[in-house]
Design a protein around this motif. Structure first.
Motif, PDB file in Angstrom:
ATOM      1  N   GLN B 604       3.915  -3.189 -54.252  1.00 30.77           N
ATOM      2  CA  GLN B 604       3.378  -2.294 -55.272  1.00 30.77           C
ATOM      3  C   GLN B 604       4.480  -1.857 -56.238  1.00 30.77           C
ATOM      4  OE1 GLN B 604       0.763   0.752 -53.673  1.00 30.77           O
ATOM      5  NE2 GLN B 604       0.777   1.829 -55.649  1.00 30.77           N
ATOM      6  N   THR B 605       5.707  -1.721 -55.714  1.00 34.07           N
ATOM      7  CA  THR B 605       6.844  -1.381 -56.575  1.00 34.07           C
ATOM      8  C   THR B 605       6.991  -2.412 -57.685  1.00 34.07           C
ATOM      9  OG1 THR B 605       7.940  -0.592 -54.569  1.00 34.07           O
ATOM     10  CG2 THR B 605       9.297  -0.776 -56.549  1.00 34.07           C
ATOM     11  N   VAL B 606       6.870  -3.677 -57.288  1.00 38.74           N
ATOM     12  CA  VAL B 606       7.019  -4.759 -58.260  1.00 38.74           C
ATOM     13  C   VAL B 606       5.898  -4.677 -59.305  1.00 38.74           C
ATOM     14  CG1 VAL B 606       7.187  -7.268 -58.534  1.00 38.74           C
ATOM     15  CG2 VAL B 606       8.085  -6.168 -56.470  1.00 38.74           C
ATOM     16  N   GLU B 607       4.714  -4.241 -58.845  1.00 33.42           N
ATOM     17  CA  GLU B 607       3.582  -4.142 -59.775  1.00 33.42           C
ATOM     18  C   GLU B 607       3.664  -2.937 -60.703  1.00 33.42           C
ATOM     19  OE1 GLU B 607      -0.039  -4.283 -57.464  1.00 33.42           O
ATOM     20  OE2 GLU B 607       0.546  -6.252 -56.665  1.00 33.42           O
ATOM     21  N   ASP B 608       3.889  -1.734 -60.124  1.00 32.25           N
ATOM     22  CA  ASP B 608       3.774  -0.530 -60.965  1.00 32.25           C
ATOM     23  C   ASP B 608       5.025   0.359 -60.954  1.00 32.25           C
ATOM     24  OD1 ASP B 608       3.774   0.733 -58.536  1.00 32.25           O
ATOM     25  OD2 ASP B 608       1.689   1.379 -58.602  1.00 32.25           O
ATOM     26  N   GLY B 609       6.104  -0.082 -60.311  1.00 30.00           N
ATOM     27  CA  GLY B 609       7.351   0.688 -60.351  1.00 30.00           C
ATOM     28  C   GLY B 609       7.368   1.918 -59.450  1.00 30.00           C
ATOM     29  N   VAL B 622       5.320  10.242 -49.362  1.00 35.68           N
ATOM     30  CA  VAL B 622       4.691  10.431 -50.669  1.00 35.68           C
ATOM     31  C   VAL B 622       5.011   9.200 -51.503  1.00 35.68           C
ATOM     32  CG1 VAL B 622       4.793  12.959 -50.649  1.00 35.68           C
ATOM     33  CG2 VAL B 622       6.716  11.655 -51.578  1.00 35.68           C
ATOM     34  N   ARG B 623       4.257   8.982 -52.563  1.00 36.01           N
ATOM     35  CA  ARG B 623       4.499   7.815 -53.411  1.00 36.01           C
ATOM     36  C   ARG B 623       4.463   8.254 -54.871  1.00 36.01           C
ATOM     37  NH1 ARG B 623       3.859   2.142 -51.992  1.00 36.01           N
ATOM     38  NH2 ARG B 623       4.868   1.222 -53.797  1.00 36.01           N
ATOM     39  N   ALA B 624       5.459   7.833 -55.642  1.00 34.26           N
ATOM     40  CA  ALA B 624       5.495   8.204 -57.064  1.00 34.26           C
ATOM     41  C   ALA B 624       6.458   7.275 -57.790  1.00 34.26           C
ATOM     42  CB  ALA B 624       5.930   9.654 -57.227  1.00 34.26           C
ATOM     43  N   GLU B 647       5.709  17.611 -50.680  1.00 37.98           N
ATOM     44  CA  GLU B 647       4.364  17.178 -50.282  1.00 37.98           C
ATOM     45  C   GLU B 647       3.283  17.767 -51.179  1.00 37.98           C
ATOM     46  OE1 GLU B 647       3.727  18.222 -46.201  1.00 37.98           O
ATOM     47  OE2 GLU B 647       3.673  16.113 -45.592  1.00 37.98           O
ATOM     48  N   LYS B 648       3.547  19.010 -51.655  1.00 39.48           N
ATOM     49  CA  LYS B 648       2.560  19.649 -52.525  1.00 39.48           C
ATOM     50  C   LYS B 648       2.593  19.054 -53.922  1.00 39.48           C
ATOM     51  CE  LYS B 648       2.841  23.932 -50.038  1.00 39.48           C
ATOM     52  NZ  LYS B 648       3.871  24.964 -49.947  1.00 39.48           N
ATOM     53  N   GLU B 649       3.758  18.563 -54.331  1.00 35.74           N
ATOM     54  CA  GLU B 649       3.934  18.126 -55.715  1.00 35.74           C
ATOM     55  C   GLU B 649       3.562  16.661 -55.943  1.00 35.74           C
ATOM     56  OE1 GLU B 649       7.958  18.997 -56.777  1.00 35.74           O
ATOM     57  OE2 GLU B 649       7.743  21.125 -56.301  1.00 35.74           O
ATOM     58  N   LEU B 650       3.840  15.824 -54.950  1.00 33.73           N
ATOM     59  CA  LEU B 650       3.658  14.387 -55.158  1.00 33.73           C
ATOM     60  C   LEU B 650       2.544  13.856 -54.255  1.00 33.73           C
ATOM     61  CD1 LEU B 650       7.400  13.244 -55.335  1.00 33.73           C
ATOM     62  CD2 LEU B 650       5.870  13.785 -57.227  1.00 33.73           C
ATOM     63  N   PRO B 651       1.876  12.780 -54.694  1.00 40.13           N
ATOM     64  CA  PRO B 651       0.753  12.256 -53.910  1.00 40.13           C
ATOM     65  C   PRO B 651       1.190  11.721 -52.544  1.00 40.13           C
ATOM     66  CG  PRO B 651       0.970  11.114 -56.032  1.00 40.13           C
ATOM     67  CD  PRO B 651       2.093  12.066 -55.950  1.00 40.13           C
ATOM     68  N   ILE B 652       0.454  12.157 -51.527  1.00 39.54           N
ATOM     69  CA  ILE B 652       0.708  11.675 -50.165  1.00 39.54           C
ATOM     70  C   ILE B 652       0.399  10.179 -50.110  1.00 39.54           C
ATOM     71  CG2 ILE B 652      -0.068  11.848 -47.748  1.00 39.54           C
ATOM     72  CD1 ILE B 652       1.380  14.342 -48.600  1.00 39.54           C
ATOM     73  N   PHE B 653       1.231   9.459 -49.367  1.00 39.80           N
ATOM     74  CA  PHE B 653       1.010   8.023 -49.208  1.00 39.80           C
ATOM     75  C   PHE B 653       0.601   7.773 -47.771  1.00 39.80           C
ATOM     76  CE2 PHE B 653       2.907   3.764 -48.250  1.00 39.80           C
ATOM     77  CZ  PHE B 653       2.016   3.020 -49.006  1.00 39.80           C
ATOM     78  N   GLU B 654      -0.610   7.234 -47.575  1.00 39.04           N
ATOM     79  CA  GLU B 654      -1.118   7.071 -46.211  1.00 39.04           C
ATOM     80  C   GLU B 654      -0.898   5.664 -45.697  1.00 39.04           C
ATOM     81  OE1 GLU B 654      -2.181   9.529 -44.480  1.00 39.04           O
ATOM     82  OE2 GLU B 654      -2.963  11.060 -45.837  1.00 39.04           O
ATOM     83  N   GLY B 655      -0.597   4.735 -46.608  1.00 40.78           N
ATOM     84  CA  GLY B 655      -0.462   3.324 -46.222  1.00 40.78           C
ATOM     85  C   GLY B 655       0.505   3.144 -45.069  1.00 40.78           C
ATOM     86  N   GLN B 656       0.147   2.350 -44.137  1.00 41.91           N
ATOM     87  CA  GLN B 656       1.046   2.066 -43.024  1.00 41.91           C
ATOM     88  C   GLN B 656       2.081   1.034 -43.450  1.00 41.91           C
ATOM     89  OE1 GLN B 656       1.389   3.763 -40.176  1.00 41.91           O
ATOM     90  NE2 GLN B 656       0.040   5.047 -41.362  1.00 41.91           N
TER      91      GLN B 656
END
Lengths: 661, 661
Positions: B604-609, B622-624, B647-656
Motif C-alpha cells: 500500500q505504501t508503494v500505491e499511496d505513500g 495507525v496508518r497515515a 491513536e486519537k489523531e490518526l486512523p487505526i490500522f487493523e490489517g494483520q
C-alpha cells in the motif's frame, strides 16, 4: 619556542603562549598537579571535557549512525591469555636504553633522532646558515638543554646519511638502532657516554585480577581485542549479514617510556575505534566508495619515505585505489571519510596528510597501514591510524580457543572440492592400540593435506604408515586400520575468516591539534597580541553562547533566566557570565574559551526587549528582539547560516560597551 | 530461580528467562567469554551501549546542564601517594576469609549472611512453613548448591538473633564478623570447617607507572579524588563563586573478592559522580530546595535498621529535613533530584527507597550517607550513594601537599578575632640558639591556641617557657626572647574549607535495574509467555524506531532509504530490519530490544505513500502519510505526546501482517 607551526591566520604560533592559555582556561591540566604531577597523565577541565564530548558526538554521527555500525563497550581489564594470543605480550614494545652513568631511561628511536638532529643543527650553524627549527616528524617535545650541540661542520655525505636515517627513523628495530648508536658514536649529552644497547620494553600496564593474585592481567592498549572476541555474537546480532562494522569509544593505556609532549604522548587516552569486517575475496570492495571517490587527499607513500623524502602527492582517492597506491576500496573509503570528519570538526585541511607505514614500522598485526597526520607545533603527529589487520586477530583467537570466528556463506552455486580424506577403521583401531588409540587418532586427524598425500603414498608402498605421536614415538598403523583417499565433495557453504579494516582515532591528539589549528591572536588583525581566540566551528565549540549582562544590576536577572531557559529548551548550550569584570574582559575570556557567540543584556533590553548578538571572530554585533536572536543562534549552531548571513538580515549594532546609566 | 521480584505487569519475574533474553539480545555479555570469561567483567553489546549512552545523556541534562556543573574528565591511573593520603590504601578494603581445607576465598560478610539465611530457611522447613525466598538486601546471587541446609528447627530466640544480625549485617567490622563465625560456629559447606579469621583485602587494582617500576599506582576506585585535587583550579574557573559542583563520568575499578551477580557487582564499572562544594556554615542550605520540598520519598532510617527492621517511612523531603531525618537541605535536595532522575529514565518508583548508612558501614570519608536502592531479583541494591564527605578529602590533600584548597570569602562586615599571638625577638633569638634557632622557632610557631595560653602563663610565672623540641629535648626560652600575648585583630576575609555533598551513581546497576523494572511477557496479557517486552520510555530506549519492509522486494528499497534519511535528519535513531523473518518475528525481536515504535512499509505504501506505525506496548497500529507518521514519532520521542494521543489523531490500522501480494 617558536616553530614553523602557524596560527589560524598564518602567523607563527607561540607555543608557550598557547600552552599557557590552554591551562589558564582549564582545557587540560596535568593530573595530580598539587602532588607534583605524573608525566603522561592529564585531566580535562570543563571546556576540554565539553570539547571532547562534542568531538565524540560528531564522530558517532559521522561514522556509527551514518553506517549503522554496532557500537560496543568492552572491558579495559584483560587477562594475560588474551594478549598473549594477540601477540601483544611478546611484541607490543618500544626500544629502551639507559644512560650507563646516571641511569636515565631513554626511548632508543627518540634518542637517535635527537642526537642526529642536534648534529645537523650544529652543522648548519657552522656553515653560517640560519637555523630554522625543522618541521619534524617527532611526536614529542624535547628537553631543551639536552639538545645543545656545538656548531661542528659535517661532511656533505654525512649530512645526507643523517637526513636519510631521519626520514625513515620509524623503520629501525632495536638491533638496528643499537648499530646506529655504535656506528655514529651517539652519546647521551648528560653523561657524554653511549647508552646501553636497546632492549624491548612492553608498553602494557600490568595488574592482577581477583584476591588470590593468580590471574595476571593488563590494561588494554587498544579497544580492538574486545570487538574481535565478540565477533561471533556481533555477526549473529547483525543477523549474519556481511560486511558490517563494530565501533567502540573508550580509554586505552600505554606505559610510554618517557612521555613529554603534553596531550600528544600520554599514558591514558581516549580512543574511538572501528573494526570493519569484510570478505577478503573480491578485492575488498565498498558499496559506498562511489560517494567519496572524487575526494582529494595528500598522500605520502611508503616508497617516498624509504628514499629519504617526505613529499606528498595530491590525488583523488578514486585514482589512488585504481593505481594501487592505496590497496583497496574499503581502506580508501575510510581514508576519505576520515578526511571529511576532520573537515567537519574544524581541522585546517592544509595541515592534514596521509602517511603510509613502512614495513618495520607496522604493528605486528597489520598488513598495510595509513596514518592521518596533523601538523602541530611538535611536527606531523599521527592522529588516526587506518590499518588493514587482515584476518590476523580473528585467526589467532579462534585457533587458541577452538571457537569458530567465521562467516558461513551460503554459495549460490555449489562448488566441488577435491581433497585427501582419512578414514579410521574404528572397530579394529580401538582394540589394536587400546589406551593409546585416542592420542594416535588425534595426530592422524590433525594432518595437513600435504602430509596426507605422503601418508597415502607410504601406505600404498609399504602397507602401513609410521605416525609420529608425542610421548609414544613412531607408531606403525597398518592399512587395515587406516585409509587415506583422494575424494571430491560438493560444498554448499563457504566458511571464511573476514579481514578487518581498522580506523583508530586518538581523540586527545585530534583535540590538541584542533585547538592549535583554531588558535590566533588579535595582533594578526592589528589588535592586541595578548587577546587570543579559539575559532572553533559552532558544532565543535564547548559552549555555543555566552550570556553577558551589562552589570550585576537586579533588573537584568529575569531576562537572563528567561533567555537561559529558552536556549536550554532549544538544546543550545549556554553559560552566563555575570562576574564583575568589564564586558570587554568577559568577552576576551570567552574568545579564549572558543565560544562563537555572545549575547548582551543591557538597559535597552529592559526598555524594548532587544538584545545584542556578538560574533567571536569579527567581534561585530547585531541587535534585535530576543526571538530573532535565538533563531539566528539556532541557525548558526545547526550550520544552516553563517555570521555573514545574519549580518545581512539583522541590524548592525555599533554601540560600544555601554557604561551603566 | 523465582524470587518475589516482579515484572512491569506485577507477575513473578523469571530471572533465568530474563538473563537469557538480555544475553541473547546482547545487552551485555561476559567479557572474554570465548576464553572462559573473567568474573566481574562484562561487555555491553549494541543495545546495552546505546541504553547506557542514553542514560548518560539524560543524566548530563538533568544534573550537569540544569545546574551549570563543571564537568571534568580525570585520570584513572593514580599514584600511590594520592590514595595513601585519601585513606584508601589503608582503609578501602573488604573482609576476606579462607576455607582452610580447599583454599576458597570468601567475602566474610557474605559468608555470614549466607550461612545464617540458610539456617533460617532450614528452620522454616522444619516448622513446615512454605519457604519463600526473602526479599533480601544481598547485592549478589548465590551459588545454589552451597546454600543447601538440612531442615533443623531453631529456638525462637535464635531465630530472632539471626534476623537482627542480618538486618545490620553491613554494620560489622572484621573482628566482629570473626566473633560471629566463632559464636555461631559458622562453617563452610564445602569443607564443613570454620573459615580462617577475616583479614582486610584492599579493593584497589595495583600497577606500576613508567619504565623503571618505581612509581606504584592504582586504578581509581571512584572518580572523586581527581575532582578534589582540581578544586583550586575549578574554583578559579568558576570565578571564585560558591557554592558550585563539579561532575565526572568515567570508569572506576574495584577488585571485588568474589563477584557473582551479573552487572550488580563488577570489577570495572561506569560511575557518574557529582561533588557539590558548599560552605559548612549556615546549615548547608540550597537555593533551589523550595523546588523539590514537596517530593515524597521512601526513607529507611539508620535507627530503624539498628533495631533490626527494614520498614520505610514515606515523607516529603521538606519534612525530612525539617525534622532532622535528613541532615541538611543540600543533601535533601540531591535525594529529591535523584528520585526525579529515576522517574525520568523509567524506574518503577514503587521499587525505589532511600536507606541511610549505619555508622560502621560508612566509607572512611563520610559523615552521613543515604543510598538510593532499587529492588531487583537480587533484593535491594545500592544504585546511588549520596554521601556528605564533610571537609575530609580537601583537608587531607591540602595538609599533605601544603597547597591551599580553600575558599577565601570577603566578609561584608569585618569581624574581630581575639587570639594568642607569639612574638619572637629575632635579634636576640638567633644568636642565643645559633644553629638550633630554626628548629625551636618552628615548634613555637606550630603551637595551638591552648598551648599558647599555657606558655603565656608559664612566662608570666617563671620568666621563661620550656619548649619541647624534637631531638633537642626541653629548651628554656626566656621572656627577653619570646612574648605570648592575647591580641585582637580585624579580619576582612574568611578562609574556609568547603564541605562536599557527593551523589555518586553506579550506571551499570541502574541500567540493570531499569531493564528488570521494564521487563514483562505477553503472557500477562493473555499472550505468549515466550514473547518478552522491554517497555523503556522513548527517551531511554536504545533505538526509537524500527523500519520493517514487508519483504525484501526491491520496490520497498527507495521508501526505506528516504524514511531513514528523514528520521536521521530529525535526530531520531532508527534501524532497518529487512531480514527474511516474518514481520511478526521481527517485531518480537524488536520488543525484546525495547524499541518503542515500528514502521511497516508494504505494498500500500508503494500505491499511496502511507505507512503504518506500531506501538510496542499495545501492539496497536495507525496508518497515515509518511509526514504525519514522522511527526507522531517525533512528538512521542520528545515526550510531547503519548501513544494514546496518536491513536486519537490518526486512523487505526487493523490489517494483520500482510502476505505479499
Amino acid at each position: 619556542m617558536t616553530t614553523t607551526a602557524t596560527t589560524l591566520k598564518g602567523q607563527p604560533l607561540d607555543r608557550a603562549a598557547f600552552d599557557s592559555m590552554m591551562r589558564r582556561r582549564m582545557f587540560y591540566t596535568p593530573s595530580f598537579e598539587i602532588y607534583g604531577g605524573v608525566s603522561g597523565l592529564y585531566d580535562y577541565g570543563p571546556p576540554g571535557t565539553s570539547l571532547q564530548s562534542n568531538l565524540l558526538d560528531i564522530w558517532r554521527k559521522h561514522f556509527v549512525l551514518e553506517e549503522d555500525m554496532l557500537e560496543v563497550d568492552c572491558s579495559v581489564l584483560t587477562p594475560h591469555e588474551v594478549f598473549k594470543t594477540s601477540g601483544h605480550v611478546d611484541r607490543f614494545a618500544d626500544w629502551m636504553c639507559k644512560d650507563p652513568k646516571f641511569g636515565d631511561i631513554l626511548r632508543a628511536d627518540h634518542f637517535v633522532e635527537d642526537v642526529l638532529e642536534a648534529r645537523l643543527k650544529g652543522d648548519k650553524e657552522a656553515r653560517g646558515q640560519t637555523v630554522e627549527e625543522k618541521k619534524k616528524d617527532a611526536k614529542r617535545e624535547k628537553k631543551k638543554s639536552k639538545d645543545q650541540q656545538e656548531a661542528v661542520k659535517l661532511d656533505d655525505a654525512v649530512v645526507k646519511e643523517y637526513e636519510e636515517i631521519l626520514a625513515k627513523i620509524d623503520n629501525y628495530n632495536g638491533e638496528e638502532l643499537g648499530e646506529l648508536i655504535k656506528k655514529y658514536d651517539l652519546r647521551v649529552p648528560k653523561s657524554g657516554l653511549q647508552p646501553t644497547p636497546p632492549v624491548a620494553f612492553n608498553l602494557m600496564f600490568q595488574t592482577s585480577i581477583g584476591p588470590s593474585s593468580n590471574l595476571p592481567g593488563y590494561l588494554r592498549p587498544e579497544t580492538a581485542q574486545g570487538q574481535f572476541l565478540n565477533f561471533a555474537k556481533l555477526l549473529e546480532f547483525n543477523q549474519g549479514a556481511m560486511p558490517f562494522a563494530s565501533a567502540s569509544i573508550g580509554k586505552s593505556y600505554r606505559n610510554e617510556i618517557s612521555p613529554r609532549a603534553g596531550l600528544l604522548r600520554v599514558r591514558e587516552f581516549l580512543m574511538a575505534e572501528i573494526e570493519h569486517f569484510v570478505d577478503p575475496e573480491g578485492g575488498k570492495k565498498h558499496s559506498r566508495f562511489y560517494e567519496v571517490e572524487d575526494i582529494e587527499l595528500d598522500l605520502l607513500h611508503r616508497d617516498t619515505q624509504l628514499s629519504g623524502k617526505t613529499t606528498v602527492q595530491k590525488m583523488t582517492i578514486g585514482k589512488a585505489v585504481k593505481d594501487g597506491v592505496v590497496d583497496n576500496e574499503t581502506l580508501g573509503y575510510f581514508l576519505a571519510r576520515i578526511s571529511l570528519f576532520m573537515q567537519k570538526i574544524g581541522i585546517d585541511m592544509s595541515k592534514l596528510r596521509f602517511r603510509q607505514h613502512m614495513a618495520n614500522e607496522m604493528a605486528h598485526y597489520a598488513c598495510d597501514c595509513w596514518d592521518a597526520e596533523l601538523l602541530t607545533s611538535s611536527g606531523w603527529v599521527e592522529c588516526v591510524g587506518c590499518a588493514d589487520r587482515s584476518a590476523y586477530d580473528l585467526t589467532v583467537h579462534s585457533k587458541h580457543t577452538g571457537k569458530p570466528l567465521l562467516v558461513r556463506q551460503r554459495l549460490e552455486e555449489p562448488r566441488i572440492v577435491q581433497e585427501w580424506d582419512v578414514v579410521i577403521k574404528k572397530k579394529k583401531f580401538g582394540p589394536a592400540f587400546k589406551k593409546d588409540a585416542k592420542a594416535i587418532e588425534a595426530v592422524i586427524l590433525a594432518t595437513t593435506q600435504e602430509q596426507r598425500e605422503k601418508l597415502a603414498k607410504e601406505i600404498e608402498e609399504t602397507g602401513k604408515a609410521a605416525i609420529d605421536v608425542p610421548e609414544l614415538g613412531k607408531v606403525d598403523v597398518g592399512k587395515d586400520l587406516l585409509a587415506v583417499e583422494y575424494k571430491s565433495r560438493t560444498e554448499n557453504v563457504r566458511d571464511y575468516t573476514p579481514n578487518v579494516i581498522e580506523p583508530s582515532f586518538g581523540i586527545g591528539r585530534i583535540l590538541f591539534a584542533l585547538c592549535e589549528h583554531n588558535y590566533w591572536t588579535r595582533a594578526s588583525e592589528g589588535g592586541d597580541e595578548a587577546r587570543s581566540v579559539l575559532s572553533f566551528p559552532p558544532a565543535t565549540a564547548p559552549t555555543k553562547v555566552l550570556i553577558v549582562p551589562l552589570s550585576s544590576n537586579d533588573k537584568f536577572r529575569p531576562y537572563i533566566t528567561k533567555l537561559s531557559q529558552k536556549l536550554r529548551s532549544a538544546k543550545i548550550s549556554a553559560r552566563v557570565d555575570d562576574s564583575s569584570a568589564t564586558i570587554g574582559k568577559r568577552y576576551s575570556r570567552n574568545d579564549e574559551l572558543g565560544t562563537p557567540m555572545g549575547i548582551t543584556i543591557d538597559f535597552q533590553t529592559v526598555e524594548d526587549g532587544t538584545i545584542t548578538l556578538r560574533d567571536r571572530d569579527s567581534t561585530k554585533q547585531v541587535r534585535a528582539e530576543e526571538e530573532k536572536i535565538i533563531a539566528a543562534v539556532r541557525d548558526i549552531v545547526n550550520g544552516d547560516k553563517t555570521w555573514q548571513d545574519i549580518e545581512k538580515e539583522l541590524p548592525i549594532f555599533e554601540g560600544q560597551e555601554l557604561a551603566s546609566r
